[in-house]
Write a protein that holds these residues in place. Sequence first.
Motif, PDB file in Angstrom:
ATOM      1  N   GLU A 151      -9.070  38.256  17.544  1.00  0.00           N
ATOM      2  CA  GLU A 151      -9.376  36.837  17.718  1.00  0.00           C
ATOM      3  C   GLU A 151      -8.183  36.075  18.303  1.00  0.00           C
ATOM      4  O   GLU A 151      -7.927  34.923  17.956  1.00  0.00           O
ATOM      5  CB  GLU A 151      -9.774  36.191  16.378  1.00  0.00           C
ATOM      6  CG  GLU A 151     -10.938  36.837  15.666  1.00  0.00           C
ATOM      7  CD  GLU A 151     -10.510  38.043  14.838  1.00  0.00           C
ATOM      8  OE1 GLU A 151      -9.285  38.279  14.719  1.00  0.00           O
ATOM      9  OE2 GLU A 151     -11.386  38.768  14.342  1.00  0.00           O
ATOM     10  N   LYS A 152      -7.424  36.722  19.211  1.00  0.00           N
ATOM     11  CA  LYS A 152      -6.190  36.111  19.698  1.00  0.00           C
ATOM     12  C   LYS A 152      -6.425  34.769  20.404  1.00  0.00           C
ATOM     13  O   LYS A 152      -5.605  33.863  20.339  1.00  0.00           O
ATOM     14  CB  LYS A 152      -5.453  37.064  20.641  1.00  0.00           C
ATOM     15  CG  LYS A 152      -6.096  37.266  22.015  1.00  0.00           C
ATOM     16  CD  LYS A 152      -5.212  38.138  22.889  1.00  0.00           C
ATOM     17  CE  LYS A 152      -5.684  38.158  24.339  1.00  0.00           C
ATOM     18  NZ  LYS A 152      -7.022  38.674  24.512  1.00  0.00           N
ATOM     19  N   ARG A 153      -7.562  34.628  21.075  1.00  0.00           N
ATOM     20  CA  ARG A 153      -7.822  33.381  21.801  1.00  0.00           C
ATOM     21  C   ARG A 153      -8.089  32.195  20.868  1.00  0.00           C
ATOM     22  O   ARG A 153      -8.074  31.049  21.303  1.00  0.00           O
ATOM     23  CB  ARG A 153      -9.000  33.560  22.764  1.00  0.00           C
ATOM     24  CG  ARG A 153      -8.684  34.544  23.890  1.00  0.00           C
ATOM     25  CD  ARG A 153      -9.796  34.641  24.915  1.00  0.00           C
ATOM     26  NE  ARG A 153      -9.469  35.616  25.948  1.00  0.00           N
ATOM     27  CZ  ARG A 153      -8.751  35.343  27.036  1.00  0.00           C
ATOM     28  NH1 ARG A 153      -8.296  34.125  27.229  1.00  0.00           N
ATOM     29  NH2 ARG A 153      -8.502  36.292  27.928  1.00  0.00           N
ATOM     30  N   GLU A 154      -8.302  32.488  19.604  1.00  0.00           N
ATOM     31  CA  GLU A 154      -8.496  31.428  18.624  1.00  0.00           C
ATOM     32  C   GLU A 154      -7.170  30.989  17.997  1.00  0.00           C
ATOM     33  O   GLU A 154      -7.113  29.973  17.297  1.00  0.00           O
ATOM     34  CB  GLU A 154      -9.462  31.888  17.523  1.00  0.00           C
ATOM     35  CG  GLU A 154     -10.828  32.347  18.035  1.00  0.00           C
ATOM     36  CD  GLU A 154     -11.548  31.244  18.800  1.00  0.00           C
ATOM     37  OE1 GLU A 154     -11.463  30.076  18.367  1.00  0.00           O
ATOM     38  OE2 GLU A 154     -12.180  31.566  19.829  1.00  0.00           O
ATOM     39  N   LEU A 155      -6.128  31.741  18.227  1.00  0.00           N
ATOM     40  CA  LEU A 155      -4.833  31.419  17.636  1.00  0.00           C
ATOM     41  C   LEU A 155      -4.193  30.222  18.331  1.00  0.00           C
ATOM     42  O   LEU A 155      -4.260  30.087  19.552  1.00  0.00           O
ATOM     43  CB  LEU A 155      -3.888  32.631  17.749  1.00  0.00           C
ATOM     44  CG  LEU A 155      -4.284  33.908  17.002  1.00  0.00           C
ATOM     45  CD1 LEU A 155      -3.288  35.019  17.331  1.00  0.00           C
ATOM     46  CD2 LEU A 155      -4.312  33.657  15.501  1.00  0.00           C
ATOM     47  N   GLN A 156      -3.545  29.360  17.555  1.00  0.00           N
ATOM     48  CA  GLN A 156      -2.818  28.225  18.116  1.00  0.00           C
ATOM     49  C   GLN A 156      -1.634  28.713  18.963  1.00  0.00           C
ATOM     50  O   GLN A 156      -1.261  28.078  19.946  1.00  0.00           O
ATOM     51  CB  GLN A 156      -2.310  27.314  16.987  1.00  0.00           C
ATOM     52  CG  GLN A 156      -3.404  26.557  16.256  1.00  0.00           C
ATOM     53  CD  GLN A 156      -4.175  25.621  17.185  1.00  0.00           C
ATOM     54  OE1 GLN A 156      -3.605  24.943  18.040  1.00  0.00           O
ATOM     55  NE2 GLN A 156      -5.508  25.624  17.029  1.00  0.00           N
ATOM     56  N   LEU A 157      -1.061  29.857  18.557  1.00  0.00           N
ATOM     57  CA  LEU A 157       0.058  30.428  19.293  1.00  0.00           C
ATOM     58  C   LEU A 157      -0.337  30.767  20.730  1.00  0.00           C
ATOM     59  O   LEU A 157       0.425  30.518  21.672  1.00  0.00           O
ATOM     60  CB  LEU A 157       0.550  31.699  18.585  1.00  0.00           C
ATOM     61  CG  LEU A 157       1.703  32.458  19.256  1.00  0.00           C
ATOM     62  CD1 LEU A 157       2.950  31.594  19.319  1.00  0.00           C
ATOM     63  CD2 LEU A 157       1.983  33.759  18.512  1.00  0.00           C
ATOM     64  N   TYR A 158      -1.546  31.312  20.900  1.00  0.00           N
ATOM     65  CA  TYR A 158      -2.044  31.667  22.232  1.00  0.00           C
ATOM     66  C   TYR A 158      -2.131  30.420  23.115  1.00  0.00           C
ATOM     67  O   TYR A 158      -1.687  30.422  24.268  1.00  0.00           O
ATOM     68  CB  TYR A 158      -3.415  32.325  22.100  1.00  0.00           C
ATOM     69  CG  TYR A 158      -4.084  32.633  23.423  1.00  0.00           C
ATOM     70  CD1 TYR A 158      -3.802  33.817  24.105  1.00  0.00           C
ATOM     71  CD2 TYR A 158      -4.988  31.745  23.976  1.00  0.00           C
ATOM     72  CE1 TYR A 158      -4.408  34.095  25.308  1.00  0.00           C
ATOM     73  CE2 TYR A 158      -5.599  32.020  25.192  1.00  0.00           C
ATOM     74  CZ  TYR A 158      -5.305  33.196  25.860  1.00  0.00           C
ATOM     75  OH  TYR A 158      -5.910  33.459  27.063  1.00  0.00           O
ATOM     76  N   LYS A 159      -2.673  29.348  22.569  1.00  0.00           N
ATOM     77  CA  LYS A 159      -2.813  28.102  23.327  1.00  0.00           C
ATOM     78  C   LYS A 159      -1.455  27.476  23.623  1.00  0.00           C
ATOM     79  O   LYS A 159      -1.217  26.937  24.704  1.00  0.00           O
ATOM     80  CB  LYS A 159      -3.695  27.128  22.545  1.00  0.00           C
ATOM     81  CG  LYS A 159      -5.116  27.638  22.322  1.00  0.00           C
ATOM     82  CD  LYS A 159      -5.908  26.717  21.401  1.00  0.00           C
ATOM     83  CE  LYS A 159      -7.302  27.287  21.137  1.00  0.00           C
ATOM     84  NZ  LYS A 159      -8.065  26.465  20.168  1.00  0.00           N
TER      85      LYS A 159
END
Length: 395
Positions: A158-166
């Motif tokens: 679920e990496k695209r849901e992480l705030q870090l990714y954004k």
Amino acid sequence: MHNKKFLLFLLTGVFLGFIIGGYFPHFALNVSFIGELFLNALKMVVLPLIIVSIANSILNMKSLESFKNVGIKTFFYYTVTTSIAVGIGILTVILIKPGEGFPLHSENVFQREIHFSVRDLIVNLLPSNIFEALVQFNILPVIIATILFSLAVLSIEEKRELQLYKLISELDIALLKFTEWIIKFAPLGIFSLIASKIASMGGAKAIIPVLYSLGKYVMTVLIALSIHAFLLLPLIYYLFIRKNPYSYLGKVKEALVTAFATASSSATLPVTLKSVTSAGVKRSVAEFTLPLGATVNMDGTALYEAVATVFLAEAYGIDLSMTHYLTIFFTATLAAIGAAGIPEAGLVTMVLVLQSVGIPQEGIGLILAIDWFLDRCRTAVNVFGDTIGAAIISR
């Protein structure tokens, strides 16, 4: 049209730098702070740009399998081209023999105490303290730590849901905009860097005697670099891309001019990223291959170290066997990978090559007088090799 105008400003800066530095050295030294500010600005943005660019490019890949595909191709390209560059350097210096009749005298020797080993290179690939590596501008361990951390994030479904990714994605956009602002001052910074360097050498009168005394050596290095940059790399580009390589060279010339002026592939990185993406290279690929290439893909440096080592052997009257040449070949390739993308880094790793075949390392003093110029030439070749690699991997 904008790119053409900017290139004209860059070339004008280079030309005026040589003229002002050669004939108005006092003025050149007085404006040297402009070049220092420009170089500081580039260095300031380089580490954040490397970390964020690599992280963002890896996180934009679909899976670990995608990374494996791009990563293996990138490392294979870097290893092959660097090895070929060393081979070109060794063959060129053997044919021209610039060191014959150039005996070393004691007044030409400059003792340079440098400690470097293969073991240190391997151990230091992983930093015990990432913040210390950042402060010391030790880029290769930072890159490896960034890759490992990014791969860990990539493995999260679920990496695209992480705030870090954004956050990383947004930081990437902001840093590129910040970089664009810095690049606008490149012509002025390049003028100051070159003018002050020429002036510090003593102006035009001091440069000519140095070039004359080491002319055959300089010619050998430039011939070998030219063969690699204008024949081999374009050939590789054509074989994979099937397009005119010299047209591509024209599209990335801003990066090459900046590399010549700064003598640093890492400091040139912001300009290189901008140039290759404008030339059609996928941004996701450029953001992975170029920061990595600025540290480990040193075609020009590897070639230069091979030429310099054989030249010093000839100057000392040391006969080299086939075993010696093979040792130089493998050691120069390895040492170039460990060379940081900063000015004069090749002189540090050259000690490893000299030691491998028993050549006194103080002989480096003979070539220090002209290394400031050759360093710029080999850096431009390093950066061109990076841009070719980015285009091929993107393809």
